[in-house]
Write an enzyme that holds these catalytic residues in place. Structure first.
Site, mmCIF file in Angstrom:
data_model
loop_
_atom_site.group_PDB
_atom_site.id
_atom_site.type_symbol
_atom_site.label_atom_id
_atom_site.label_comp_id
_atom_site.label_asym_id
_atom_site.label_seq_id
_atom_site.Cartn_x
_atom_site.Cartn_y
_atom_site.Cartn_z
ATOM 1 C CB ILE B 138 -0.867 0.094 1.201
ATOM 2 C CG1 ILE B 138 -0.281 0.022 2.402
ATOM 3 C CG2 ILE B 138 -1.961 -1.161 1.135
ATOM 4 C CD1 ILE B 138 -1.333 0.467 3.687
ATOM 5 C CG ASP B 139 4.079 1.863 2.632
ATOM 6 O OD1 ASP B 139 3.098 2.083 3.205
ATOM 7 O OD2 ASP B 139 4.794 1.038 3.335
ATOM 8 N N GLY B 182 2.538 5.319 6.231
ATOM 9 C CA GLY B 182 3.943 5.464 5.167
ATOM 10 C C GLY B 182 4.875 6.127 6.001
ATOM 11 N NE ARG B 183 8.376 1.662 8.899
ATOM 12 C CZ ARG B 183 7.987 1.750 10.166
ATOM 13 N NH1 ARG B 183 8.829 2.443 11.214
ATOM 14 N NH2 ARG B 183 7.203 0.904 10.742
ATOM 15 C CE1 TYR B 296 -1.582 -2.683 11.885
ATOM 16 C CE2 TYR B 296 -2.574 -1.771 13.741
ATOM 17 C CZ TYR B 296 -1.425 -2.262 13.104
ATOM 18 O OH TYR B 296 -0.497 -2.365 13.787
ATOM 19 C CG LEU B 297 -10.036 1.522 10.631
ATOM 20 C CD1 LEU B 297 -11.168 2.835 10.560
ATOM 21 C CD2 LEU B 297 -10.549 0.116 10.829
#
Lengths: 407, 407
Positions: B138-139, B182-183, B296-297
């Site tokens: 997802i990132d 998003g890290r 987490y949603l």
């Protein structure tokens, strides 16, 4: 029967996904009546009335009203103001000045109280006036009503969120705590159970404001569930309280914030979930413990709406206009379940809906006080509509080990 | 060309809404080939391989596989294990013992590294073996790829969430901070902008990990926006860092938690949002400041999926099986944009995708470093699919005041 004058519609309190259906219902229905000069909308609820911030919805296109009806959150904007007698008198003065003869207020029990006081002002002044309260709240806590518009869509969000995080928790096991809105009524938190399909589906534990929260019992529940499934998904209402009625959020927080109504601000803070997660981690020695606070997402997420909720929200708006304009009556529109599944709308005296809140009845809560009953699921199921996704799991057989070693 | 043996598919890292499409793509395509004895699935990723926890997907019904494909989160479950050389050697030993000749690993850059090392082990042992990495995150931070499966659906969730909270914030104005996953890469946070339609739509400010976060500048931005619109909606990436590269979450938290990879646990904690909210409240004197952490949603919500993302996730799975089984090739499947909007899939050497992460390029970020560019919106728009809701606002004219008094 043909009281000539203007119509005013306003929206109060927290937004919902279908509150604009009710507004559109009032406006489109009211615009059909000859005795109606204009249909006004108050901007920011009762505060907008005091400020005479009205928009002329007679000049809004039907097509745009239909599009706005499908848009979540209050299109006329809202307010947290809770009018007292003086405030209501001012409201009445403005309504009179603008020759407003029909007032529709879409909101919760506070809004019903406001409508009631404004109505009394009108009666005292012998001002011919009809005022109707239209139900709305994701909390589902209005008296007399079987359920309230806004609840079905929010319940659908909560259900789909828990369905997703439960699958996530299967993939990466641990303890997951999801904190759901609901200060005194647990209906929304209880909705977390509706997507359960497989026998080990979460949420495995549900804690509601209706049941006194016992921290030791909670730990025991989590420990047992974790031992059984190797994971544990928990739904917690933001309003859970201890035996003395003190909110657990307050018990755990060092600094609390109060809103205009003197209530602790529970949303927009993840403190409860995080403190509970820390409590589990420290006492049970489980390393992966996560919490999410659903916050504002649950009441206005785009594209997560129950078509049943939409339909009923529209109808309560239309029925309100009809009661006032055809029948010249006051009151609160209430929803009554007449079949499985069918509803009817009635006009109920305002004082029966105003002020107080409805909680989860006992037969909706399991004996252990940590989950819901099948009866609750039967009650909720029709409200979230048909258009919901269902989870599917792989069921292929395990392969026999060859090396048989363990990491 | 006709290496006989078994196929193994596994899923790694964080789940996505479409990761099971890729799994189903591999399984259904691989089951068509004569040289394939069995198609196994490893339960819990690489950890499942070490433990020989395989399920026999050859015995799964096609119909159920199609249903599982539409279900979010990893149906084969996942792991956060990041294998080193020794771990990869063990993986290889198990694969050999089970006569697995084709290995497909669906995951991010860590998974690509794993596939690379396992492959090298096979080569050293002259074991005939094909291993393919299938992109997922997802990132959206995989090198070479135009974008990655999983991103479009998560971006749709973030976009619809911000669309809703922005409408909510219009109704009850204040400052709202939404914290997005998003890290290192800001792609998902940046997606908050895609639903903007009216000129004053939020999010008004977007903070990404790619731009050093300056607390003073942030305050100034919020102050200006609030002065202009009377409200301010802000999207913040969980991974925002200061000039020295220290995560703001770490700067603000008293106690931090680390995961198995030595990274700070950013999700499952609302600390960043709450600290930022407190900072705004204390320094700008704005009373209504709220924050939500999407947690987490955003990666496994039921029923919020991009059909484009679904389609591509399926195809990368199918293409992986084809490259390995038809063409006897190794590598990582990569997605390349060939038109507006069309894509093609290629096989890229693993070392070009493994290890490193892709960040938002400069031309996707505005000059002030607090929003995205139109170019980014054009890039993202096709990925979230067609089936999105749009907000509509009332546009009726204001009514002239009669009393003209103010509260």
């Amino acid at each position: 029967m043909s009281l000539k004058g203007k119509v005013l519609v306003a929206q109060g309190g927290g937004p919902t996904a279908v509150i604009n259906q009710s507004m559109a219902g009032v406006v489109l229905e009211a615009r059909k009546f000859m005795q109606v000069d204009r249909v006004y909308g108050a901007v920011h609820g009762v505060r907008g009335i005091i400020n005479e911030d009205f928009i002329d919805l007679t000049q809004e296109t039907t097509h745009n009203l239909e599009s706005v009806a499908k848009t979540p959150s209050s299109a006329l904007f809202s307010t947290r103001d809770k009018p007292d007698e003086k405030y209501c008198k001012e409201i009445f003065e403005v309504l009179k000045a603008h020759d407003i003869r029909y007032f529709f207020y879409i909101g919760g029990n506070d809004s019903a109280s406001t409508v009631q006081i404004v109505n009394e002002n009108a009666k005292k002044s012998s001002y011919e006036f009809r005022a109707i309260h239209i139900p709305k709240t994701i909390d589902n806590d209005l008296l007399v009503n079987d359920h309230t518009p806004g609840y079905g869509s929010a319940a659908k969000f909560v259900s789909q969120a828990f369905n997703g995080v439960d699958l996530d928790n299967r993939a990466l096991p641990g303890v997951y705590i999801g904190v759901v809105m609901g200060r005194d009524a647990g209906f929304l938190t209880a909705a977390s159970a509706i997507a359960q399909k497989f026998p080990d589906d979460g949420p495995h534990l549900i804690y509601l404001p209706e049941v006194a929260f016992d921290k030791e019992k909670f730990l025991k529940d989590v420990k047992e569930t974790y031992a059984k499934y190797g994971r544990c998904v928990i739904a917690v209402s933001e309003g859970i309280k201890n035996e003395d009625g003190v909110p657990i959020a307050k018990e755990l927080m060092s600094k609390v914030e109060y809103d205009a109504h003197g209530n602790i601000v529970l949303s927009g803070s993840g403190a409860l979930g995080e403190k509970l997660a820390k409590y589990v981690k420290e006492n049970l020695g489980i390393s992966r413990v996560r919490s999410d606070t659903f916050g504002y997402l649950q009441r206005s997420f785009m594209g997560c709406v129950s078509e049943v909720d939409q339909h009923e929200a529209r109808e309560v708006g239309e029925r309100a206009a009809q009661y006032a304009l055809w029948h010249n009556m006051d009151g609160s529109i209430t929803i009554h379940r007449t079949g499985d599944y069918s509803v009817d709308y009635r006009l109920t005296p305002l004082e029966r809906v105003a002020k107080y809140t409805k909680c989860m009845p006992e037969h909706f809560i399991n004996k252990a006080g940590n989950h819901v009953t099948e009866e609750f699921k039967s009650y909720l199921r029709p409200l979230i509509g048909q258009d919901t996704s269902t989870a599917h799991l792989l069921r292929a057989p395990m392969v026999e080990k060859i090396l048989g070693k363990k990491l």
